[in-house]
Design an enzyme around this catalytic site. Structure first.
Site, PDB file in Angstrom:
ATOM      1  N   HIS A  17       0.145   4.713   4.259  1.00 36.76           N
ATOM      2  CA  HIS A  17      -0.607   4.082   3.439  1.00 36.76           C
ATOM      3  C   HIS A  17      -1.454   3.084   3.838  1.00 36.76           C
ATOM      4  O   HIS A  17      -2.690   3.262   3.571  1.00 36.76           O
ATOM      5  CB  HIS A  17       0.281   3.425   2.221  1.00 36.76           C
ATOM      6  CG  HIS A  17       1.157   4.166   1.614  1.00 36.76           C
ATOM      7  ND1 HIS A  17       2.464   4.020   1.030  1.00 36.76           N
ATOM      8  CD2 HIS A  17       0.690   5.432   0.760  1.00 36.76           C
ATOM      9  CE1 HIS A  17       2.979   4.898   0.240  1.00 36.76           C
ATOM     10  NE2 HIS A  17       1.988   5.633   0.087  1.00 36.76           N
ATOM     11  N   LYS A  41       7.996   8.969 -11.661  1.00 31.90           N
ATOM     12  CA  LYS A  41       8.910   8.297 -10.735  1.00 31.90           C
ATOM     13  C   LYS A  41       9.592   7.208 -11.159  1.00 31.90           C
ATOM     14  O   LYS A  41       9.066   6.357 -12.141  1.00 31.90           O
ATOM     15  CB  LYS A  41       8.090   7.739  -9.391  1.00 31.90           C
ATOM     16  CG  LYS A  41       7.536   8.944  -8.593  1.00 31.90           C
ATOM     17  CD  LYS A  41       6.586   8.283  -7.450  1.00 31.90           C
ATOM     18  CE  LYS A  41       5.897   9.584  -6.526  1.00 31.90           C
ATOM     19  NZ  LYS A  41       5.110   9.211  -5.732  1.00 31.90           N
ATOM     20  N   ARG A  90      -1.441  14.256   2.907  1.00 32.90           N
ATOM     21  CA  ARG A  90      -0.561  14.542   4.144  1.00 32.90           C
ATOM     22  C   ARG A  90      -0.361  15.948   4.463  1.00 32.90           C
ATOM     23  O   ARG A  90      -0.393  16.323   5.438  1.00 32.90           O
ATOM     24  CB  ARG A  90       1.068  14.122   3.927  1.00 32.90           C
ATOM     25  CG  ARG A  90       1.074  12.554   3.839  1.00 32.90           C
ATOM     26  CD  ARG A  90       2.449  12.082   3.365  1.00 32.90           C
ATOM     27  NE  ARG A  90       2.600  12.654   2.237  1.00 32.90           N
ATOM     28  CZ  ARG A  90       3.704  12.526   1.220  1.00 32.90           C
ATOM     29  NH1 ARG A  90       4.593  11.972   1.822  1.00 32.90           N
ATOM     30  NH2 ARG A  90       3.636  12.782   0.225  1.00 32.90           N
ATOM     31  N   SER A 128       7.227   7.432   0.851  1.00 34.67           N
ATOM     32  CA  SER A 128       8.074   6.273   0.564  1.00 34.67           C
ATOM     33  C   SER A 128       9.500   6.744   0.070  1.00 34.67           C
ATOM     34  O   SER A 128      10.617   5.941   0.479  1.00 34.67           O
ATOM     35  CB  SER A 128       7.596   5.571  -0.851  1.00 34.67           C
ATOM     36  OG  SER A 128       6.250   5.025  -0.587  1.00 34.67           O
TER      37      SER A 128
END
Length: 165
Positions: A17, A41, A90, A128
């Site tokens: 990030h 999430k 990614r 994360s």
């Protein structure tokens, strides 16, 4: 003024990030890094904690402003006169999801564009979720998260009783 928004859950911010923040800050007059709510999430860190983590990690970038929002991204952007959404990618799997979201955002406001920035190769494997999992095992986090927040991540995992013994 050239204004962009880098939205995300950042739970917690990773070196990947931070790499996207550094590269985006070099392209825009103002970059808002916005901690957004993601209904898919359940975050470990509170919104305030995540904002503070990003502020500490990105303090060297003078044109970066860190905020949070629970409103729709397009509405947030309109309130900041921002026209560019920054999304770090990614892998191809990231693109599939983010491309659909970009089309929806463009449908909501056709003046907003999404800029996809591929992750630097050394960060493509960092997420994360992976950081939290490694922290649960007590692994060294220095190549995964900004050094400014390593202690905070470890403390949270330990204090929440999430550490694997």
């Amino acid at each position: 003024m050239n204004i962009a928004v880098y939205p995300g859950s950042f739970d917690p911010i990773t070196l990947g990030h931070l790499n996207i923040i550094r590269r985006s800050a070099a392209l825009f007059d103002t970059l808002y890094v916005c901690v957004m709510k993601n209904s898919d999430k359940k975050p470990l860190f509170s919104t305030d904690e995540r904002v503070r983590f990003i502020e500490r990690a990105a303090v060297r970038y003078k044109n970066v402003k860190v905020e949070s929002s629970e409103e729709l991204l397009v509405k947030y952007m309109q309130s900041r006169s921002a026209k560019i959404i920054i999304k770090g990618l990614r892998a191809v799997t990231d693109f599939d999801k983010e491309f659909q979201i970009a089309l929806i955002n463009r449908k909501l406001d056709n003046t907003i564009e999404t800029l996809f920035i591929p992750s630097s190769e050394k960060y493509t494997y960092i997420s994360s979720s992976a950081v939290k999992e490694m922290a649960r095992y007590g692994d060294d986090l220095k190549t995964f998260v900004p050094h400014e927040i390593i202690g905070d991540v470890i403390y949270k995992i330990e204090s929440e009783g999430l550490m694997f013994k």
